[in-house]
Design a protein around this motif. Structure first.
Motif, PDB file in Angstrom:
ATOM      1  N   ASN A  98       0.825  -1.276  -0.082  1.00  0.00           N
ATOM      2  CA  ASN A  98       0.048   0.125  -0.076  1.00  0.00           C
ATOM      3  C   ASN A  98       0.925   1.419  -0.064  1.00  0.00           C
ATOM      4  O   ASN A  98       1.963   1.446   0.602  1.00  0.00           O
ATOM      5  N   TYR A  99       0.372   2.404  -0.741  1.00  0.00           N
ATOM      6  CA  TYR A  99       1.106   3.595  -0.709  1.00  0.00           C
ATOM      7  C   TYR A  99       0.229   4.611  -0.380  1.00  0.00           C
ATOM      8  O   TYR A  99      -0.927   4.733  -1.066  1.00  0.00           O
ATOM      9  N   PRO A 100       0.662   5.564   0.528  1.00  0.00           N
ATOM     10  CA  PRO A 100       1.906   5.662   1.244  1.00  0.00           C
ATOM     11  C   PRO A 100       1.745   4.782   2.612  1.00  0.00           C
ATOM     12  O   PRO A 100       0.612   5.020   3.289  1.00  0.00           O
ATOM     13  N   THR A 101       2.902   4.079   2.867  1.00  0.00           N
ATOM     14  CA  THR A 101       2.939   3.184   4.251  1.00  0.00           C
ATOM     15  C   THR A 101       4.374   3.322   4.430  1.00  0.00           C
ATOM     16  O   THR A 101       5.199   3.350   3.790  1.00  0.00           O
ATOM     17  N   MET A 102       4.389   2.894   5.836  1.00  0.00           N
ATOM     18  CA  MET A 102       5.647   2.566   6.292  1.00  0.00           C
ATOM     19  C   MET A 102       6.222   1.368   5.989  1.00  0.00           C
ATOM     20  O   MET A 102       7.561   1.172   5.957  1.00  0.00           O
ATOM     21  N   ALA A 103       5.440   0.511   5.644  1.00  0.00           N
ATOM     22  CA  ALA A 103       5.754  -1.071   5.230  1.00  0.00           C
ATOM     23  C   ALA A 103       6.531  -0.939   3.998  1.00  0.00           C
ATOM     24  O   ALA A 103       7.383  -1.817   3.340  1.00  0.00           O
ATOM     25  N   GLU A 104       6.481   0.278   3.097  1.00  0.00           N
ATOM     26  CA  GLU A 104       7.085   0.345   1.792  1.00  0.00           C
ATOM     27  C   GLU A 104       8.394   0.394   2.048  1.00  0.00           C
ATOM     28  O   GLU A 104       9.228   0.190   1.097  1.00  0.00           O
ATOM     29  N   ALA A 105       8.967   0.549   3.202  1.00  0.00           N
ATOM     30  CA  ALA A 105      10.314   0.617   3.567  1.00  0.00           C
ATOM     31  C   ALA A 105      10.995  -0.658   3.132  1.00  0.00           C
ATOM     32  O   ALA A 105      12.152  -0.709   2.889  1.00  0.00           O
ATOM     33  N   TYR A 106      10.181  -1.835   3.364  1.00  0.00           N
ATOM     34  CA  TYR A 106      11.044  -2.920   2.986  1.00  0.00           C
ATOM     35  C   TYR A 106      11.285  -3.081   1.599  1.00  0.00           C
ATOM     36  O   TYR A 106      12.381  -3.506   0.911  1.00  0.00           O
ATOM     37  N   ARG A 107      10.393  -2.623   0.638  1.00  0.00           N
ATOM     38  CA  ARG A 107      10.436  -2.786  -0.800  1.00  0.00           C
ATOM     39  C   ARG A 107      11.574  -1.630  -1.102  1.00  0.00           C
ATOM     40  O   ARG A 107      12.601  -2.136  -1.972  1.00  0.00           O
ATOM     41  N   VAL A 108      11.561  -0.681  -0.449  1.00  0.00           N
ATOM     42  CA  VAL A 108      12.858   0.374  -0.756  1.00  0.00           C
ATOM     43  C   VAL A 108      14.119  -0.355  -0.517  1.00  0.00           C
ATOM     44  O   VAL A 108      15.269  -0.361  -1.186  1.00  0.00           O
ATOM     45  N   ALA A 109      14.241  -0.990   0.653  1.00  0.00           N
ATOM     46  CA  ALA A 109      15.498  -1.433   1.231  1.00  0.00           C
ATOM     47  C   ALA A 109      15.811  -2.918   0.421  1.00  0.00           C
ATOM     48  O   ALA A 109      17.152  -2.792   0.332  1.00  0.00           O
ATOM     49  N   ALA A 110      14.944  -3.496  -0.015  1.00  0.00           N
ATOM     50  CA  ALA A 110      15.195  -4.826  -0.734  1.00  0.00           C
ATOM     51  C   ALA A 110      15.728  -4.318  -2.235  1.00  0.00           C
ATOM     52  O   ALA A 110      16.514  -4.769  -2.705  1.00  0.00           O
ATOM     53  N   LEU A 111      15.271  -3.346  -2.882  1.00  0.00           N
ATOM     54  CA  LEU A 111      15.777  -2.961  -4.236  1.00  0.00           C
ATOM     55  C   LEU A 111      17.151  -2.277  -3.750  1.00  0.00           C
ATOM     56  O   LEU A 111      18.081  -2.430  -4.621  1.00  0.00           O
ATOM     57  N   ASN A 112      17.440  -1.476  -2.775  1.00  0.00           N
ATOM     58  CA  ASN A 112      18.834  -0.874  -2.448  1.00  0.00           C
ATOM     59  C   ASN A 112      19.784  -1.975  -2.473  1.00  0.00           C
ATOM     60  O   ASN A 112      20.913  -1.950  -2.759  1.00  0.00           O
ATOM     61  N   GLY A 113      19.266  -3.064  -1.617  1.00  0.00           N
ATOM     62  CA  GLY A 113      20.268  -4.262  -1.367  1.00  0.00           C
ATOM     63  C   GLY A 113      20.485  -5.026  -2.770  1.00  0.00           C
ATOM     64  O   GLY A 113      21.480  -5.389  -2.762  1.00  0.00           O
ATOM     65  N   LEU A 114      19.646  -5.321  -3.633  1.00  0.00           N
ATOM     66  CA  LEU A 114      19.780  -5.993  -4.787  1.00  0.00           C
ATOM     67  C   LEU A 114      20.661  -5.048  -5.697  1.00  0.00           C
ATOM     68  O   LEU A 114      21.514  -5.516  -6.513  1.00  0.00           O
TER      69      LEU A 114
END
Length: 471
Positions: free
Chosen positions: A451-467
Motif C-alpha cells: 500500500n502507498y503511502p505506508t511505512m511498510a513500503e520501507a521493505y521494498r525500498v530496502a530490498a531494491l537498495n540491497g539488490l
C-alpha cells in the motif's frame, strides 16, 4: 477435555497446578493449563491482576511514552503548538492516560481468569513443602493450598544498591518514577540499558535536561552497531548528555536536589536521580529452599528448555528466569511451561524473539547483526531505506530512522532486520514473518505490492537498495 472439580478438605484447597504470579508469564501458564483440563489457582500479591507489567512496568511506561510522543508531535506542528504550559506537567499529570489504560487492562485480565474458571488468591505466597503453598492475605489470614505442580512466575524488580536511600523523595527506580509528583528541570538517569534509554527519551521529550550515565562503552552494545550509533546520535541531538564508562562513587541527597559523585571525579547536580542499573528476580521470602531450589545471586531461578526447574514438578517462566526479560517472551514462556506440564510433545522453547525498545523513536530487531555475520564469515549484503525518503513518514513528520535488511549474497535469504524509527516494533513483524517462512527471500519484498503511502513500503525500498549492491 472435562475439567476436574476442586477438592476442598477443611482449610485446604487442592489444585492440579498453582501459579505464583499474575503477570504475562503466570497468565500464559494458567490459561494453557486451564484449557488443558487442569484445575488451576493463581496467587498474586496485588489485589488487581496483571502483575508488574500492567501496574508499574510495560503498560504505564509505554502509555507515558505515547503521551510524550503526542506532545512532541504537537510541538513539531506549527498549527498545534499552543497546547498549554506542558513543560510544567508532573509525571502524575502526564500519566493520567496511563492510569485509565491500567484499569482497562485489569478488567480485561480479570475476565480472562473468570472465563477460564481460574481461582485467584490475593496475598503473599510461601512454598511450605513439595506440595503445599501458604498464602498470607492482606487481612492477616493464612490459607494453605495443595498442588500437584507449581509454576513460579513472580517476575522481577529494579535492583537497589544498599548505599542509596530509595526512601528519599528525589531518589527513584523504574517502578517508583511513575509516582513523581513535582516538577523537575534536570534528572540523572544512572544505567543506560533499555529502561534507562527509554526514560532518557521520555524526559528529554518533556523538555527536561537529562544526564544519562552509561557504565559501558556504548549504548546497547548488543544491537547492530549502526542502530546503536543512530540512537546515541538522536539522543544527543535532542539534548541528552551521555556519559560513557562511568561508575557511581556516591550520592548526596538534599531537600531540593541530589549530587551524583562518579569515580572519574565528576560531580553532577540534578533535581532527581532515576536508578536503572539491573533487575533482581522476585524470589525473596518465597520459601524455595524448602523444596531444594536455590536462586542465583540475582534472585533468578534456573530452568531447562522445558522451563522445568531441578525439581521435576516445579516450573518457572518470565523475568524470574532471566533472559530475555520481555513481556512478550514471558507470556510465551508461561504457555510453553503449561504445555509441557500438560504432557504435550515437541514443545518448542521460546528462542526467536524480536527486540522491542520503546525509545522515542523505537528500535526493533530480529535475526543477526552485521558484527555476528562478519564473525561467522557469512557473505552478506545490506539493503537500507531511510525514513526521510518515504512519503508516509513525510506526511506524519516522523522522518527520523531507517530500516536495514541483512541478506545472504548468494541465496538472498534474509538474515537480519534492524529498524530504528517510529513504529519500528510494528514494522519488524512483517520481516519476521518472511524470515520464518519457508520462502525466506529478499525477492518477496520486490515482487509484493505494498500500500502507498505506508511505512511498510520501507521493505521494498530496502530490498531494491540491497539488490542494487550485488554484482
Amino acid at each position: 477435555m472435562p475439567r476436574k472439580k476442586d477438592v476442598i478438605i477443611g482449610h485446604f484447597s487442592k489444585y492440579d497446578a498453582v501459579v505464583v504470579g499474575a503477570g504475562p508469564a503466570g497468565e500464559g501458564a494458567a490459561m494453557k493449563l486451564s484449557k488443558s483440563g487442569k484445575t488451576v489457582a493463581v496467587v498474586d500479591l496485588r489485589e488487581q491482576l496483571g502483575g508488574n507489567c500492567t501496574h508499574v512496568g510495560t503498560i504505564p511506561s509505554k502509555a507515558l511514552r505515547q503521551t510524550v510522543s503526542s506532545i512532541i508531535r504537537c510541538q513539531r506542528d506549527p498549527l498545534l503548538q499552543k497546547i498549554g504550559d506542558w513543560k510544567k506537567f508532573t509525571m502524575n499529570q502526564v500519566l493520567t492516560h496511563a492510569h485509565r489504560v491500567i484499569q482497562t487492562q485489569v478488567a480485561t485480565h480479570t475476565r480472562f481468569y473468570d472465563r477460564n474458571h481460574i481461582d485467584v488468591f490475593c496475598g503473599r505466597a510461601y512454598v511450605k513443602d513439595q506440595h503445599h503453598i501458604e498464602v498470607f492475605t492482606p487481612e492477616g489470614i493464612k490459607r494453605q493450598i495443595q498442588f500437584d505442580e507449581l509454576v513460579i512466575a513472580t517476575g522481577s524488580r529494579p535492583y537497589r544498591p544498599q548505599n542509596l536511600d530509595f526512601s528519599h523523595p528525589r531518589v527513584f527506580d523504574s517502578d517508583t518514577i511513575l509516582n513523581l509528583d513535582y516538577s523537575i528541570r534536570k534528572i540523572i538517569i544512572y544505567g543506560a540499558g533499555v529502561i534507562g534509554c527509554e526514560y532518557a527519551s521520555i524526559f528529554i521529550g518533556l523538555n527536561h535536561k537529562v544526564d544519562l550515565i552509561n557504565t559501558q562503552t556504548k549504548l546497547l552494545s548488543y544491537l547492530d552497531a549502526e542502530i546503536s550509533d543512530a540512537l546515541s546520535y538522536h539522543l544527543r541531538e535532542q539534548g541528552v548528555l551521555i556519559r560513557h564508562d562511568e561508575q557511581i562513587d556516591g550520592l548526596d541527597t538534599h531537600d531540593d536536589h541530589v549530587v551524583l559523585h562518579l569515580k572519574s571525579g565528576k560531580k553532577i547536580k540534578a533535581d532527581a536521580i532515576l536508578w536503572c542499573n539491573g533487575r533482581s528476580g522476585n524470589t525473596d521470602g518465597l520459601g524455595l529452599d524448602n523444596v531444594g531450589l536455590t536462586p542465583n545471586s540475582r534472585g533468578q531461578v534456573m530452568v531447562n528448555e522445558r522451563y522445568q526447574t531441578e525439581v521435576p514438578h516445579i516450573y518457572a517462566a518470565g523475568d524470574v528466569v532471566g533472559w530475555p526479560s520481555l513481556a512478550s517472551a514471558a507470556y510465551d514462556q508461561g504457555r510453553c511451561a503449561g504445555s509441557n506440564m500438560s504432557g504435550e510433545e515437541n514443545v518448542k522453547p521460546v528462542t526467536d524473539i524480536p527486540t522491542g525498545i520503546y525509545t522515542i523513536p523505537e528500535i526493533s530487531c530480529f535475526g543477526k547483526t552485521e558484527q555476528q555475520l562478519t564473525e561467522e564469515k557469512i557473505p552478506y549484503e545490506v539493503g537500507q531505506s531511510s525514513f526521510r525518503h518515504l512519503a508516509r513518514a513525510q506526511i506524519t513528520g516522523d522522518t527520523v530512522g531507517e530500516l536495514k535488511l541483512l541478506f545472504h549474497r548468494d541465496t538472498l535469504e534474509i538474515l537480519g532486520i534492524h529498524c530504528f524509527g517510529n513504529n519500528a516494533s510494528e514494522i519488524i513483524h512483517i520481516g519476521q514473518a518472511i524470515m520464518q517462512s519457508q520462502n525466506n527471500s529478499l525477492r518477496y519484498f520486490v515482487e509484493a505490492t505494498f500500500n502507498y503511502p505506508t511505512m511498510a513500503e520501507a521493505y521494498r525500498v530496502a530490498a531494491l537498495n540491497g539488490l542494487n549492491r550485488l554484482f
